[in-house]
Each structure stands twice: as structure tokens, then as C-alpha cells.
Design a protein around this motif. Structure first.
Motif, PDB file in Angstrom:
ATOM      1  N   PRO A   1       1.058  -1.136  -0.029  1.00  0.00           N
ATOM      2  CA  PRO A   1      -0.052  -0.094   0.136  1.00  0.00           C
ATOM      3  C   PRO A   1       0.701   1.076  -0.035  1.00  0.00           C
ATOM      4  N   HIS A   2       1.904   1.207   0.955  1.00  0.00           N
ATOM      5  CA  HIS A   2       2.896   2.547   0.781  1.00  0.00           C
ATOM      6  C   HIS A   2       3.424   2.937  -0.424  1.00  0.00           C
ATOM      7  N   GLU A   3       3.621   1.727  -1.260  1.00  0.00           N
ATOM      8  CA  GLU A   3       4.279   1.946  -2.776  1.00  0.00           C
ATOM      9  C   GLU A   3       3.244   2.437  -3.506  1.00  0.00           C
ATOM     10  N   GLU A   4       2.129   2.131  -3.347  1.00  0.00           N
ATOM     11  CA  GLU A   4       0.961   2.771  -4.169  1.00  0.00           C
ATOM     12  C   GLU A   4       0.762   4.277  -3.932  1.00  0.00           C
ATOM     13  N   ASP A   5       0.998   4.579  -2.553  1.00  0.00           N
ATOM     14  CA  ASP A   5       1.050   6.167  -2.336  1.00  0.00           C
ATOM     15  C   ASP A   5       1.911   6.710  -3.162  1.00  0.00           C
ATOM     16  N   ASP A   6       3.141   6.288  -3.433  1.00  0.00           N
ATOM     17  CA  ASP A   6       4.199   7.024  -4.222  1.00  0.00           C
ATOM     18  C   ASP A   6       3.707   7.335  -5.730  1.00  0.00           C
ATOM     19  N   PHE A   7       2.787   6.583  -6.075  1.00  0.00           N
ATOM     20  CA  PHE A   7       2.122   6.848  -7.331  1.00  0.00           C
ATOM     21  C   PHE A   7       0.754   7.496  -7.431  1.00  0.00           C
ATOM     22  N   ALA A   8       0.498   8.127  -6.338  1.00  0.00           N
ATOM     23  CA  ALA A   8      -0.742   9.031  -6.041  1.00  0.00           C
ATOM     24  C   ALA A   8      -0.521  10.090  -7.024  1.00  0.00           C
ATOM     25  N   PRO A   9      -1.415  10.522  -8.222  1.00  0.00           N
ATOM     26  CA  PRO A   9      -1.139  11.703  -8.947  1.00  0.00           C
ATOM     27  C   PRO A   9      -1.333  12.659  -8.183  1.00  0.00           C
ATOM     28  N   SER A  10      -0.442  14.045  -8.765  1.00  0.00           N
ATOM     29  CA  SER A  10      -0.975  15.286  -8.119  1.00  0.00           C
ATOM     30  C   SER A  10      -2.063  15.803  -8.606  1.00  0.00           C
ATOM     31  N   ASN A  11      -2.769  16.392  -7.660  1.00  0.00           N
ATOM     32  CA  ASN A  11      -3.972  17.055  -8.238  1.00  0.00           C
ATOM     33  C   ASN A  11      -3.890  18.501  -8.180  1.00  0.00           C
TER      34      ASN A  11
ATOM     35  N   MET B   1       4.804   8.345 -14.760  1.00  0.00           N
ATOM     36  CA  MET B   1       5.415   8.583 -13.327  1.00  0.00           C
ATOM     37  C   MET B   1       6.419   7.702 -13.092  1.00  0.00           C
ATOM     38  N   GLN B   2       7.358   8.137 -12.203  1.00  0.00           N
ATOM     39  CA  GLN B   2       8.519   7.273 -11.871  1.00  0.00           C
ATOM     40  C   GLN B   2       9.007   7.632 -10.639  1.00  0.00           C
ATOM     41  N   VAL B   3       9.246   6.684  -9.800  1.00  0.00           N
ATOM     42  CA  VAL B   3       9.660   6.593  -8.534  1.00  0.00           C
ATOM     43  C   VAL B   3      10.949   6.075  -8.298  1.00  0.00           C
ATOM     44  N   VAL B   4      11.939   6.658  -7.876  1.00  0.00           N
ATOM     45  CA  VAL B   4      13.282   6.277  -7.456  1.00  0.00           C
ATOM     46  C   VAL B   4      13.803   6.052  -6.174  1.00  0.00           C
ATOM     47  N   LYS B   5      14.349   4.925  -5.708  1.00  0.00           N
ATOM     48  CA  LYS B   5      14.759   4.493  -4.589  1.00  0.00           C
ATOM     49  C   LYS B   5      15.944   3.926  -4.544  1.00  0.00           C
ATOM     50  N   ARG B   6      16.975   4.565  -3.296  1.00  0.00           N
ATOM     51  CA  ARG B   6      18.118   3.912  -3.181  1.00  0.00           C
ATOM     52  C   ARG B   6      18.226   3.291  -1.814  1.00  0.00           C
TER      53      ARG B   6
END
Length: 200
Positions: free
Chosen positions: A4-14, A124-129
Motif C-alpha cells: 500500500p505505501h508503494e501505491e501512495d508513491d504513485f498517487a497523482p498530483s491534483n 510517473m517514476q519513483v526512484v529509490k536507493r
């Protein structure tokens, strides 16, 4: 399945006050203002003609490839992910792409609109390290109809600069990319990795 927290990363901005309009089919758009000849010619140039999508099935959008483009890339070197080739995608996930430090580059997406009119579609892309989010990109593809010749569209996103320094060069960056519309329909979702290096 994503956490679920990964899906939050892809919540589109409004955008405050923006409300997506109800989706219309190509036929519905073709019939709008049908008596306006110049508008009818313009819509026909976009492939918006009555009956054009009567047998429409499958996804509205097919994402063909993602490319990292830069004027600093050596001649003949291309960093293109073919999203229609599962083996190639698996390779990009397992073997990191090397991006030269401190250079300008941009992301380029090639896609086809199969039927309907698309709007509100975004990359959309989310980058993690090391499991920590270090960057998030959200770019609109725009509004398109099916190309009259069935040819793909190419969208170049804003120029970015790769990080530099010893800290940036240590470790692997894990990227999750997604193409989604305002209604939450996902057209592509994939993982890949990259490293920052002194050279491409």
C-alpha cells in the motif's frame, strides 16, 4: 502485488479546481459540432471520424518504449527499453543502466493510441536507493487521438540533470515506472535499475 505505501508513491498530483471531463469515444467526438466543416477536417486529420473506433477493443494506449536521451551520449549508443519485450525488460531490472554523472538528459516515451481519445495520461517514476525514495517524476503525455496512419507518438519530457559526486556514484538506484490516466487505468508498469558513473 504492490504494498500500500508503494501505491501512495504513485498517487497523482491534483491541480486545485481541475476536474476531468467524462470520457468520450472517438465516435462521440466525431459527432460533436459535425456541422463545422473546418473542425471536421481537423478532427479527420487526427483520425477522429464516425465509425473509426466501432470495433475498438484492448487498451486505449500501448507504451512501446522508454528512452534516456542526452546530447552527451557517445555516437551510436542508445538507452532504449522496449516495453514489448519481456526479456529485455527483465535485463534492465537485473543489469543497471549507467548514466553519466552531472549531465543533462531527458526521458522520451514512444506510444500508440489504439482507440478513443486520451487525456490525463501521465508518466510517473519513483526512484529509490537502499529502499529510500530519493526522487519522483510526474509528466503529462498530453491529449491524443489515434494517429491516422497508426504511427506511434513520441513525447519528450523536461530536461533533467543527473546527480554527481562520489556519494551519487555509490549504490544502485531502483526505479518503478508507470503510465496511468486520471481514471486510474494503468497502461504500463515496470521496474528497472541504474547507476551513476563517470562515463556512459
Amino acid at each position: 502485488m504492490s504494498a500500500p505505501h508503494e501505491e501512495d508513491d504513485f498517487a497523482p498530483s491534483n491541480t486545485p479546481g481541475y476536474k476531468p471531463t467524462a470520457a468520450k469515444s472517438v465516435d462521440e467526438y466525431a459527432k460533436l459540432d459535425a456541422e463545422d466543416e473546418s473542425l471536421a477536417r481537423w478532427k479527420a486529420s487526427l483520425g477522429i471520424v464516425p465509425g473509426a473506433a466501432s470495433a475498438a477493443s484492448g487498451p486505449k494506449v500501448t507504451i512501446l518504449s522508454l528512452e534516456l536521451a542526452s546530447p552527451t551520449l557517445p555516437p551510436g549508443k542508445h538507452l532504449v527499453m522496449n516495453l514489448q519485450d519481456p526479456a529485455a525488460l527483465a535485463n534492465f531490472k537485473k543489469n543497471p543502466v549507467t548514466i553519466k554523472e552531472g549531465v543533462e538528459y531527458n526521458v522520451r516515451v514512444t506510444f500508440k493510441v489504439n482507440h478513443s481519445i486520451i487525456s490525463g495520461v501521465r508518466y510517473m517514476q519513483v526512484v529509490k536507493r537502499s529502499g529510500v525514495k530519493v526522487d519522483k517524476m510526474e509528466q503529462m503525455l498530453g491529449s491524443y487521438g489515434p494517429h491516422p496512419n497508426g504511427e506511434p507518438y513520441v513525447k519528450n519530457f523536461d530536461t533533467e540533470e543527473s546527480p554527481s559526486g562520489m556519494l551519487a556514484r555509490s549504490g544502485t538506484y531502483h526505479v518503478r515506472s508507470r503510465v496511468v490516466d486520471d481514471d486510474g487505468e494503468v497502461y504500463a508498469d515496470w521496474d528497472w535499475t541504474f547507476k551513476i558513473g563517470k562515463e556512459w
